[in-house]
Design an enzyme around this catalytic site. Structure first.
Site, PDB file in Angstrom:
ATOM      1  N   CYS A 134      11.968 -10.644  -6.926  1.00  8.56           N
ATOM      2  CA  CYS A 134      11.672 -10.571  -8.356  1.00  8.56           C
ATOM      3  C   CYS A 134      10.306  -9.974  -8.621  1.00  8.56           C
ATOM      4  CB  CYS A 134      11.784 -11.960  -8.973  1.00  8.56           C
ATOM      5  SG  CYS A 134      13.448 -12.596  -8.794  1.00  8.56           S
ATOM      6  N   TYR A 163       0.795  -1.229   0.000  1.00 15.49           N
ATOM      7  CA  TYR A 163       0.000   0.000   0.000  1.00 15.49           C
ATOM      8  C   TYR A 163       0.828   1.280   0.000  1.00 15.49           C
ATOM      9  CZ  TYR A 163      -0.365  -1.958   4.836  1.00 15.49           C
ATOM     10  OH  TYR A 163      -0.145  -2.592   6.028  1.00 15.49           O
TER      11      TYR A 163
END
Ligand SMILES: *Cc1c(COP(=O)(O)O)cnc(C)c1O
Length: 437
Positions: free
Chosen positions: A362, A335
Site C-alpha cells: 500500500c 533509490y
C-alpha cells in the site's frame, strides 16, 4: 530476450531455467514470491576475483560483504570457496556462527558497534575488527581488558574520494558518517591510539568509497591515497600496514543501459595501481583485500512473482501487478533502482506493450519496474525479475504484514530450500496481547 540472459538459460520448452532447473517448476514447487539463487554464479564470481590476485602474484583476501545477502546457506557457500566475510552486526555474526563459518576469516564492520557486539566479536575470536571511530576504540579497549584478550584491527578512513554514483549509496566523501577523516588528522590520531594499545594488532587500513560504481577512476584514486597514507605512516610512525583494504562497490549490470566493467577488471586496475604506487613510495607490497557484496550476490539472484491484477488507464498507462514488491525488494522505492524482467514461460517472446510492474504493497511508490516491455501476460503467469540477489532479500520487511519469501538455491539441476517462507504464525509470534491493568 533480455541481454542479462544467455541462450543456455532457455530450455527446450522455451522456458527460463536457473541453475539448470525450469523457473516455472520452481515457482510451482516453492510458490511465489520466491528468491532463487544460481549457486554456480556465486562461486564463479568469487573464483574470478581470486584469480585476479593470483595472476598478479599478490597476497589477498576476497571478503564477501554479507549485508548484500546473509543467510546460513550463503555463508556456507562462501566458506566452501575459502573466501572471507564482512559482517556489520551481531545478527550477521550470529548467522555466520550458526553456519559454522571460520571466525578467523570474519571482519567486523559498522559505524556504531555496541559494547555487546564487540564482546560477541572478541569472545568468538573474529579475525579483524574494522575500527570506525574513537568511541569504538575506547569500547574495544574495555572489552579486551575484561576478557584479557587481543585482536587484529584495521582503521576505516574516509579518503576524500567520492565515486560517481547515487548519493544515497556513496560513502567515501569527507562528510561521510563512516570512518576516520584524513584531512583533519583524525586518522593519524587513531593510528597512534591503536599503536599504543598492546591488545590491538594494527593490521591495516581500510576505505570503502561507495556502491554500484561504474568508473575506475574513483577506485584508482582511493587505492593511491591509501598507499600514500601508508607511506606517510611509515615515515612518521615507522608503521607500515600489512593490509590495504579497498572495500567493495564494483558496479553490476541491472539493465541494458548499464555498462560497467566486469567486476574483476576493477580489481585488476586497483591491484596494479597499488603495486605501482608502492614501488614509487619504496614500500613493501601490502596484501590487498577487497569487499565485494553486490557483485557476488546480485547477478546470481532472481525474484519470481505470480502476476495477478491488471489496471489499464485508457490512453495513458498500464499496471501489471505481482504478488510481492517493496517488502521483498525495497530498492526501486528507496533509490529508484532499475531492473529487467521476463515471463518465465516465454522469455524470448517479442514484447507487445510496455507496462509498469507494480507491487501489492500500500504505497504508490511500490513499483518494481517503471517501464517494462512485455509480451501479452495474464493472471497466473510467472514473472522473473533479474539480478535481484543483492540488497533484496536482505532488506526485506513485513510491511503490510506480508510474510517474507522463501529462498531457494539451485545448482547442477538440483534445487534446495535454504530459507523457509514465513508463515502468518511467524508474523505474530513475537506479539503479546495488551491487558489493561
Ligand atoms: C556495503 C559495503 C561493501 C559492499 O558494497 P557492494 O556495493 O555491495 O560491493 C563493502 N565494504 C563495506 C565497508 C561496505 O559497507
Amino acid at each position: 530476450m533480455s541481454e542479462q540472459l544467455t541462450n543456455e538459460q532457455i530450455n527446450e520448452a522455451g522456458h527460463l531455467t536457473i541453475g539448470g532447473v525450469d523457473a516455472d517448476e520452481l515457482a510451482t514447487k516453492y510458490q511465489t514470491p520466491l528468491a532463487v539463487y544460481d549457486v554456480a554464479k556465486i562461486r564463479d564470481q568469487i573464483r574470478r576475483f581470486k584469480s585476479v590476485f593470483e595472476q598478479n602474484h599478490v597476497d589477498y583476501a576476497v571478503c564477501y560483504a554479507s549485508k548484500a545477502f546473509a543467510t546460513v546457506a550463503m555463508y556456507q557457500v562462501v566458506d566452501q570457496e575459502d573466501a572471507h566475510i564482512d559482517v556489520v552486526s551481531g545478527g550477521e555474526l550470529y548467522t555466520a556462527i550458526r553456519a559454522g563459518f571460520p571466525m578467523s576469516r570474519v571482519s567486523f564492520h559498522g559505524n556504531n558497534k555496541s559494547l555487546e557486539e564487540l564482546k560477541m566479536a572478541v569472545e568468538n575470536h573474529v579475525g579483524v575488527i574494522v575500527l570506525d571511530n574513537f568511541h569504538e576504540i575506547e569500547l574495544l579497549d574495555q572489552v579486551l581488558r575484561v576478557h584479557d584478550a587481543s585482536v587484529s584491527v584495521m582503521l576505516r578512513i574516509t579518503p576524500g574520494v567520492s565515486a560517481h554514483t547515487h548519493e544515497y549509496i556513496s560513502t567515501g566523501q569527507e562528510d561521510s558518517k563512516f570512518g576516520f577523516d584524513l584531512k583533519s588528522g583524525q586518522a593519524d590520531e587513531a593510528l597512534q591510539e591503536v599503536l599504543a594499545n598492546d591488545r590491538m594488532n594494527m593490521l591495516g587500513i581500510h576505505a570503502h568509497i561507495g556502491s554500484q560504481i561504474f568508473e575506475l577512476k574513483g577506485f584508482q584514486m582511493a587505492a593511491q591515497k591509501l598507499v600514500e597514507i601508508a607511506a606517510s605512516w611509515q615515515n612518521q610512525y615507522h608503521y607500515q600496514p600489512e593490509v590495504i583494504n579497498v572495500g567493495g562497490g564494483f558496479g553490476i549490470r541491472y539493465t541494458k543501459d548499464d555498462h560497467p566493467l566486469a567486476p574483476e577488471d576493477f580489481v585488476d586496475a586497483i591491484v596494479k595501481t597499488i603495486k605501482q604506487s608502492a614501488t614509487d613510495h619504496d614500500l613493501e607490497m601490502p596484501a590487498v583485500w577487497i569487499e565485494p557484496g553486490r557483485s557476488i550476490a546480485g547477478p546470481a539472484g532472481y525474484s519470481l512473482y505470480t502476476i495477478g491484477s491488471r489496471k489499464d488507464v485508457p490512453g495513458l498507462t498500464s499496471y501489471v501487478t505481482v504478488d510481492g514488491g517493496m517488502g521483498d525488494n525495497i530498492r526501486p522505492a528507496l533509490y529508484q533502482a532499475e531492473y529487467e524482467a521476463v515471463l518465465v514461460d516465454k522469455p524470448n517472446a517479442t514484447p507487445t506493450e510496455t507496462v509498469h510492474i507494480a507491487g501489492k504493497y500500500c504505497e504508490s511508490g511500490d513499483i518494481l519496474i517503471d517501464q517494462q516491455p512485455l509480451p501479452a501476460s495474464k493472471p497466473g503467469d510467472v514473472l522473473a525479475v533479474l539480478d535481484t540477489g543483492a540488497y533484496g532479500y536482505s532488506m526485506a520487511s513485513n510491511y503490510n504484514r506480508n510474510p517474507r519469501p522463501a529462498v531457494v538455491f539451485v545448482e547442477n539441476g538440483q534445487s534446495q530450500l535454504v530459507v523457509e517462507r514465513e508463515s502468518f504464525a511467524d508474523l505474530t509470534h513475537l506479539d503479546r496481547s495488551y491487558q489493561v491493568k
